[in-house]
Write an enzyme that holds these catalytic residues in place. Structure first.
Site: not given
Ligand code: XBP
Ligand code: MG
Length: 240
Positions: A10, A12
């Site tokens: 993953d 973020d």
């Molecule tokens: C994290 C998220 C994303 C980011 C925003 O996803 O929920 O929506 O907060 O990104 P993960 P965008 O943990 O799966 O990486 O604004 O580019 O959608």
């Molecule tokens: Mg995440």
């Protein structure tokens, strides 16, 4: 296990703490740029993380907190514009070096490459964000280290749906049993489990206290973790 052939990360919260000081201020800057008196403070943003995907998050917020704007005929276009501007702000923060990788991530990626494990990404965020984060922290070649990068709108149903992991598994041409997913959130864990994957959770600042039942391992971070400790190799030798 020695049979595990790939790590699927993953982004973020897992690779880097991107939400509070990356995505959140980028959203707020976009709202300002578009003349909206919206501001997502840290607490509100934590609650909004239940909605995965930036466009989906904006849409959800407007529907519940600014229904007059959500009812505008140009609302879809506004969401698209806000998100494009938000992405530009986010990329600037990444390029400025303001979003470092979490401790242990660079070393783990290096050790996995040395051990011949394949690498992949399964994330809800926009593909450009992933590319920029990897380049800014690991160098210009880093995106190429990943056999598959599944990101953003490539699948319509975002996490907790299993679709992004299934998309990545298809392209890796590996069964779930040959891979380990690494996630930081309950939503991400659910997505990985629904795709049949074993999932290690490395808890992040916004996900402490979430329900991680079903996680194969639950860690506070990956600093100092060796491939052997993660069950990926039978002998140690790759830890700091
Ligand atoms: C994290 C998220 C994303 C980011 C925003 O996803 O929920 O929506 O907060 O990104 P993960 P965008 O943990 O799966 O990486 O604004 O580019 O959608
Ligand atoms: Mg995440």
């Amino acid at each position: 296990m020695a049979t595990r052939q790939a790590l699927i990360f993953d982004v973020d919260g897992t690779l880097a703490e991107t939400e509070r000081d990356g995505h959140r201020p980028a959203f707020n800057a976009a709202f300002r740029d578009c003349g909206l008196a919206w501001h997502w403070d840290e607490q509100r943003y934590g609650a909004l993380l239940a909605i995965t995907g930036g466009k989906e998050r904006i849409r959800h917020y407007a529907t519940h907190h600014a229904p007059a704007i959500a009812a505008r005929p140009d609302f879809d276009a506004l969401v698209g514009q806000l998100h494009r501007i938000k992405t530009a702000h986010y990329l600037r923060l990444v390029d400025q070096g303001q979003l470092p990788l979490r401790p242990g991530i660079a070393r783990l990626i290096g050790a996995a490459r040395q051990a011949g494990l394949r690498l992949a990404i399964a994330t809800t965020t926009t593909p450009e964000n992933v590319d920029a984060l990897l380049r800014a922290n690991l160098g210009p070649d880093a995106p190429g280290w990943f056999d598959v990068i599944g990101a953003g709108d490539i699948v319509p149903a975002k996490k907790p749906a299993p679709d992004i992991y299934q998309w990545v598994l298809d392209r890796l041409a590996l069964p779930p049993s040959a891979c380990l997913a690494i996630e930081d959130s309950e939503i991400g864990l659910k997505s990985a489990l629904a795709a049949g994957l074993r999932c290690l959770v490395t808890v992040s600042e916004y996900t402490r206290g979430q329900d991680f039942r079903g996680a194969w391992q639950l860690l506070q971070g990956l600093a100092g973790s060796s491939l052997a400790e993660l069950g990926l190799r039978s002998s140690a030798g790759d830890s700091d």
